[in-house]
Design an enzyme around this catalytic site. Structure first.
Site, PDB file in Angstrom:
ATOM      1  N   ARG A 102      -5.469   2.556   9.733  1.00 37.61           N
ATOM      2  CA  ARG A 102      -5.152   1.893   8.465  1.00 37.61           C
ATOM      3  C   ARG A 102      -5.311   0.400   8.735  1.00 37.61           C
ATOM      4  O   ARG A 102      -4.687  -0.140   9.652  1.00 37.61           O
ATOM      5  CB  ARG A 102      -3.729   2.174   8.003  1.00 37.61           C
ATOM      6  CG  ARG A 102      -3.318   1.367   6.756  1.00 37.61           C
ATOM      7  CD  ARG A 102      -1.823   1.373   6.515  1.00 37.61           C
ATOM      8  NE  ARG A 102      -1.334   2.712   6.282  1.00 37.61           N
ATOM      9  CZ  ARG A 102      -0.121   3.129   6.636  1.00 37.61           C
ATOM     10  NH1 ARG A 102       0.716   2.311   7.260  1.00 37.61           N
ATOM     11  NH2 ARG A 102       0.255   4.362   6.405  1.00 37.61           N
ATOM     12  N   ASP A 138       2.738   3.243  12.482  1.00 37.45           N
ATOM     13  CA  ASP A 138       2.766   1.920  11.864  1.00 37.45           C
ATOM     14  C   ASP A 138       2.808   0.840  12.945  1.00 37.45           C
ATOM     15  O   ASP A 138       3.476   0.994  13.970  1.00 37.45           O
ATOM     16  CB  ASP A 138       3.992   1.774  10.968  1.00 37.45           C
ATOM     17  CG  ASP A 138       3.808   2.425   9.612  1.00 37.45           C
ATOM     18  OD1 ASP A 138       2.646   2.560   9.185  1.00 37.45           O
ATOM     19  OD2 ASP A 138       4.811   2.787   8.982  1.00 37.45           O
TER      20      ASP A 138
END
Length: 303
Positions: free
Chosen positions: A179, A123
């Protein structure tokens, strides 16, 4: 106005009250809750990415505990035959305390996932972390080329350059895996786009660049405009289904999510769980103040 007021005061409310809201966005407080939620999503044809809640630890003892919890998550999910992968935040492993220790903790987690031929998503956090997280991602990608991916945030002015600069570790045989999300952290205007339409414009530009270069991309958004834009780009470049997926947060826009699944696209849901649910939930509400009305409705239903 009322919703924004509730969103602003929520961090000061009793946690028992906040949990009424949080149950929509958090799979639960235990690993068993996470397995249950993941199985339910899998039964609907939806993949998952499991996330242990927490970030910005104070010492490396906490990093060790977080590493062990992720190893337990991977073992448990594999035993339960969960169809999904895992997301990790580097600050959970001491990024801002000891970068090398953080890397070693993360490497151990990626190694465990790789043993099951599975995948870890790094992330992206706020701007002080960006360069270090890209550096760690590069190192992990070298050792585990098919088992590691990265999050990029379209509202950051640097993102297009980051995508271009990382092309050296991308190939059609083993595509780099991103992502792409809008971005949630509060950043100064000098380094992040602020206008909604401007962010959307750069999101679609970044997405188009990725698709043109056959980069694997998780299209992470709840914005109908961006989803429709993604549909057009996927058709324009005739992108095969093995080079993209859509991604959404647990509990958010389930009807829109299902419409994407019904069209035959791969969908993955971010499934967060753990005892650190309070900070995550209050941040979600600040991002989406209209959800404050749900708390009021839930209170009346309880009463």
């Amino acid at each position: 106005m009322i919703n924004k007021l509730i969103a602003g005061t929520l961090p000061y409310m009793p946690q028992s009250l906040v949990w009424i809201f949080s149950k929509r966005y958090v799979a639960g407080k235990t690993i068993e809750d996470a397995m249950k939620a993941s199985k339910e999503l899998n039964q609907k044809g939806i993949l998952t990415t499991l996330d242990v809640l927490g970030e910005n630890i104070k010492n490396l003892d906490e990093a060790e505990l977080n590493k062990n919890e992720y190893l337990r998550v991977i073992e448990t999910a594999e035993q339960n035959k969960i169809k999904g992968n895992y997301s990790i935040k580097p600050t959970m492993f001491g990024l801002m305390i000891d970068k090398e220790a953080c890397y070693l903790y993360m490497r151990e987690i990626v190694k465990k996932a790789a043993e099951y031929h599975n995948f870890i998503r790094v992330d992206m956090e706020d701007s002080p972390c960006t360069d270090m997280e890209i550096e760690i991602f590069r190192k992990l990608k070298k050792d585990f080329p098919e088992n590691i991916g990265l999050v990029l945030q379209a509202y950051m002015r640097r993102t297009k350059n980051d995508i271009e600069n990382l092309l050296d570790i991308h190939s059609e045989e083993i595509p780099i895996n991103y992502r792409l999300c809008k971005g949630i952290y509060v950043e100064p205007k000098s380094i992040a786009f602020k206008d909604h339409d401007e962010i959307n414009k750069h999101y679609l530009e970044d997405l188009e660049f990725m698709l043109q270069h056959k980069i694997y991309v998780g299209i992470a958004t709840h914005d109908k405009f961006l989803i429709n834009g993604a549909y057009k780009l996927l058709e324009k470049y005739n992108v095969p289904k093995n080079l993209y997926e859509f991604q959404m947060l647990y509990g958010v826009t389930p009807e829109l999510r299902q419409s994407i699944v019904d069209k035959g696209h791969t969908m993955r849901v971010y499934v967060p769980y753990g005892t650190k649910w309070f900070a995550y939930s209050t941040r979600r509400l600040k991002e989406n103040p209209q959800m404050a009305g749900m708390i009021i409705k839930a209170l009346f239903k309880r009463g």
